[in-house]
Design a protein around this motif. Sequence first.
Motif, mmCIF file in Angstrom:
data_model
loop_
_atom_site.group_PDB
_atom_site.id
_atom_site.type_symbol
_atom_site.label_atom_id
_atom_site.label_comp_id
_atom_site.label_asym_id
_atom_site.label_seq_id
_atom_site.Cartn_x
_atom_site.Cartn_y
_atom_site.Cartn_z
ATOM 1 N N CYS A 13 33.694 -12.632 110.717
ATOM 2 C CA CYS A 13 33.261 -12.914 109.361
ATOM 3 C C CYS A 13 32.106 -13.912 109.429
ATOM 4 N N CYS B 261 33.153 -17.516 110.759
ATOM 5 C CA CYS B 261 33.477 -17.592 112.181
ATOM 6 C C CYS B 261 32.230 -17.323 113.027
ATOM 7 N N PRO C 11 39.387 -19.581 108.858
ATOM 8 C CA PRO C 11 38.268 -19.288 109.752
ATOM 9 C C PRO C 11 37.912 -20.512 110.591
HETATM 10 ZN ZN LIG Z 1 36.603 -15.202 110.533
#
Ligand SMILES: [Zn+2]
Length: 257
Positions: A84, A87, A141
């Motif tokens: 994502c 991250c 995250p």
């Molecule tokens: Zn992530």
Amino acid sequence: MSTPPQQHPAYGPAPGPGAYPQAPAPGPYHQAPASGPYQQPYHHAPGPAPCQICGAVPAAPVTVRGHQGMLVIMRFLKREGVFCRTCALASFRDMQADTMVLGWWGPLSVLITPFTLLANLGALSGIRRIPEPVAPGFRPPLDPGKPVFKRPAGILALIPMGLLGLAVFAFTVLLGIGLVTGGSHSADHPTLTVGSCARNDATWPEQDLAPESCDSSDAELRVTTPTDDSCAAGDYLAYLEYSEDGHTSLCLHRLKG
Ligand SMILES: [Zn+2]
């Protein structure tokens, strides 16, 4: 193939004998593939794959690289996966900051590190195109932390990067000077030697001289040495750059016309 016999008895008793031949027989058959829809949403859910690290969506394939120079040996690092935005940004910043500090310590690494950092900037533009996570994942995250240049690593790295930039700048300037000075000498102009012949591809008094065999009909001029620093009447003085050392006067004696 094994399903119809199972479903027949199940379906059969309920609708009674009339419906038995028509509805259930094609029904289960058609529904078996159609019960795919049941699986399809399930298959489609991983379609827009979630972040490998935190499970959030949306996520996209990301590759960030790192480099470590250790005098003789070096390490090429790579973090690759579907991440994502958050991250991916965290991975980029960690790799970039580490490379900025650990990347320079080797003769080859000095050259590899700038390319690694630039490649990561390319990756960063891709990361910036991933939308913010809309659905949170199974865990929070990664923490993207501070931007690279707000970290001590980024500030420290300004020194080697500044030196490198200076070296590249100096090299470019020297190359430019070399081309300018070297270019006006033999690089652009052929060298004429006394006794040889030449032709002029420009219109006098401009000179664009090229060596030519004295036997050739194109030979217009014979190269001679000046007497008492001047050329004979009717002869031309060649530009100095046509001489071997770039400083010697040469005369051009017209062969014809
Ligand atoms: Zn992530």
